[in-house]
Scaffold this motif. Structure first.
Motif, short mmCIF file in Angstrom:
data_model
loop_
_atom_site.label_atom_id
_atom_site.label_comp_id
_atom_site.label_asym_id
_atom_site.label_seq_id
_atom_site.Cartn_x
_atom_site.Cartn_y
_atom_site.Cartn_z
N LEU A 86 0.88 -1.15 -0.08
CA LEU A 86 0.04 -0.06 0.04
C LEU A 86 0.73 1.14 0.02
CD1 LEU A 86 -2.77 -1.28 2.46
CD2 LEU A 86 -3.25 -0.11 0.08
N LYS A 87 0.12 2.33 -0.71
CA LYS A 87 1.04 3.29 -0.76
C LYS A 87 0.25 4.54 -0.19
CE LYS A 87 2.91 2.07 -5.24
NZ LYS A 87 2.96 2.42 -6.92
N PRO A 88 0.64 5.90 0.09
CA PRO A 88 -0.16 7.31 0.66
C PRO A 88 -1.28 7.18 -0.42
CG PRO A 88 2.12 7.33 1.16
CD PRO A 88 2.10 5.98 0.31
N GLU A 89 -1.06 7.08 -1.74
CA GLU A 89 -1.85 7.52 -2.74
C GLU A 89 -3.08 6.65 -2.68
OE1 GLU A 89 1.47 7.19 -3.30
OE2 GLU A 89 1.88 6.32 -5.20
N ASP A 90 -2.85 5.60 -2.24
CA ASP A 90 -4.24 4.68 -2.11
C ASP A 90 -5.18 4.92 -0.83
OD1 ASP A 90 -1.63 1.89 -2.47
OD2 ASP A 90 -2.99 2.67 -3.93
N THR A 91 -4.83 6.13 -0.18
CA THR A 91 -5.71 6.46 0.78
C THR A 91 -7.16 6.89 0.41
OG1 THR A 91 -4.06 7.19 2.27
CG2 THR A 91 -5.97 8.07 2.63
N ALA A 92 -8.20 6.45 0.73
CA ALA A 92 -9.49 6.86 0.14
C ALA A 92 -10.49 6.08 0.95
CB ALA A 92 -9.58 6.51 -1.32
N VAL A 93 -11.61 6.31 0.66
CA VAL A 93 -12.75 5.58 1.07
C VAL A 93 -12.97 4.61 -0.24
CG1 VAL A 93 -15.38 5.68 1.62
CG2 VAL A 93 -14.01 7.47 2.36
N TYR A 94 -13.30 3.24 0.24
CA TYR A 94 -13.27 2.37 -0.74
C TYR A 94 -14.94 1.67 -0.68
CZ TYR A 94 -8.40 1.99 -1.84
OH TYR A 94 -7.16 2.44 -2.02
N TYR A 95 -15.27 1.57 -1.86
CA TYR A 95 -16.94 1.49 -1.87
C TYR A 95 -16.90 -0.01 -2.92
CZ TYR A 95 -17.75 6.06 -0.69
OH TYR A 95 -17.92 7.28 -0.16
N CYS A 96 -17.82 -0.98 -2.32
CA CYS A 96 -18.14 -2.10 -3.06
C CYS A 96 -19.29 -1.81 -3.79
CB CYS A 96 -18.42 -3.17 -1.96
SG CYS A 96 -19.20 -4.74 -2.63
N ALA A 97 -19.33 -2.42 -4.78
CA ALA A 97 -20.48 -1.97 -5.88
C ALA A 97 -20.99 -3.42 -6.67
CB ALA A 97 -20.28 -0.97 -6.99
N ALA A 98 -22.32 -3.71 -7.11
CA ALA A 98 -22.97 -4.61 -7.78
C ALA A 98 -23.80 -4.36 -8.91
CB ALA A 98 -23.62 -5.67 -6.88
N TRP A 115 -24.56 0.11 -4.19
CA TRP A 115 -23.52 0.41 -3.82
C TRP A 115 -23.53 0.30 -2.08
CZ3 TRP A 115 -19.33 2.54 -6.51
CH2 TRP A 115 -19.57 2.77 -7.74
N GLY A 116 -22.28 -0.08 -1.67
CA GLY A 116 -22.11 -0.09 -0.08
C GLY A 116 -21.58 1.43 0.34
N PRO A 117 -21.95 1.41 1.79
CA PRO A 117 -21.79 2.73 2.48
C PRO A 117 -20.14 3.22 2.29
CG PRO A 117 -21.69 1.30 3.92
CD PRO A 117 -22.28 0.57 2.73
N GLY A 118 -19.22 2.27 2.27
CA GLY A 118 -17.72 2.63 1.97
C GLY A 118 -16.97 2.27 3.34
N THR A 119 -15.73 2.20 3.35
CA THR A 119 -14.90 1.93 4.35
C THR A 119 -13.42 2.51 3.98
OG1 THR A 119 -13.65 0.43 5.73
CG2 THR A 119 -13.74 -0.37 3.29
N GLN A 120 -13.14 3.48 5.09
CA GLN A 120 -12.04 4.10 5.05
C GLN A 120 -10.73 3.36 5.23
OE1 GLN A 120 -11.64 7.76 4.68
NE2 GLN A 120 -9.66 7.33 4.12
N VAL A 121 -9.94 3.60 3.91
CA VAL A 121 -8.35 3.07 4.07
C VAL A 121 -7.41 4.28 4.17
CG1 VAL A 121 -6.42 1.72 2.83
CG2 VAL A 121 -8.89 1.18 2.72
N THR A 122 -6.47 4.40 5.18
CA THR A 122 -5.56 5.53 5.44
C THR A 122 -4.06 4.98 5.27
OG1 THR A 122 -7.14 6.76 6.61
CG2 THR A 122 -4.85 7.51 6.58
N VAL A 123 -3.26 5.42 4.35
CA VAL A 123 -1.85 5.01 4.40
C VAL A 123 -1.07 6.24 4.64
CG1 VAL A 123 -0.03 3.71 3.03
CG2 VAL A 123 -2.36 3.22 2.81
N PRO A 124 -0.69 6.57 5.80
CA PRO A 124 0.00 7.90 6.02
C PRO A 124 1.34 8.14 5.38
CG PRO A 124 -0.44 6.66 7.95
CD PRO A 124 -0.70 5.66 7.06
N SER A 125 1.59 9.13 4.99
CA SER A 125 2.87 9.26 4.07
C SER A 125 4.00 9.54 4.92
CB SER A 125 2.73 10.47 3.13
OG SER A 125 2.39 11.69 4.01
#
Length: 125
Positions: A86-98, A115-125
């Motif tokens: 994982l990289k800092p630029e991967d930081t985002a809210v991740y959504y599942c979709a069908a 769509w799902g509500p999302g889950t936060q992924v944080t990769v500090p720089s």
């Protein structure tokens, strides 16, 4: 009522790994294309990965190829996103979709119906 619920997000150091899960309920998605998207602050929601109903057709954004792997467990109505290196630029809210039933994969947000509500992924720089 169809529901998608993501889990597995969190804070991880650069170079680390996370595994996201998305559980679907209220419908049958065994014949549906499913995918992951992400949205970073101030940016549009973007495609990450997609998988077809039998799990054999996979698509990835260039930015995650070789690092992320999408998979699905049809019996559990669940898809996964294994994220490595994982990289800092991967930081985002991740959504599942069908997509709807009897659909293939797609990289376009407009093709997804649920769509799902999302889950936060944080990769500090």
């Amino acid at each position: 009522q169809v529901q998608l619920v993501e889990s597995g997000g969190g804070l991880v150091q650069a170079g680390g790994s996370l595994r996201l899960s998305c559980a679907a309920s209220g419908g049958t998605f065994s014949s549906s294309g499913m995918g992951w998207f992400r949205q970073a602050p101030g940016k549009e929601r973007e495609f990450v990965a997609a998988i077809n109903s039998n799990g054999y057709t996979l698509h990835y954004a260039d930015s995650v190829k070789g690092r992320f792997t999408i998979s699905r467990d049809t019996a559990k109505n669940t898809i996964y996103l294994q994220m490595n290196s994982l990289k800092p630029e991967d930081t985002a809210v991740y959504y599942c979709a069908a997509r709807s039933a009897f659909s293939t994969t797609s990289k376009s947000r407009a093709d997804y119906d649920y769509w799902g509500p999302g889950t936060q992924v944080t990769v500090p720089s």
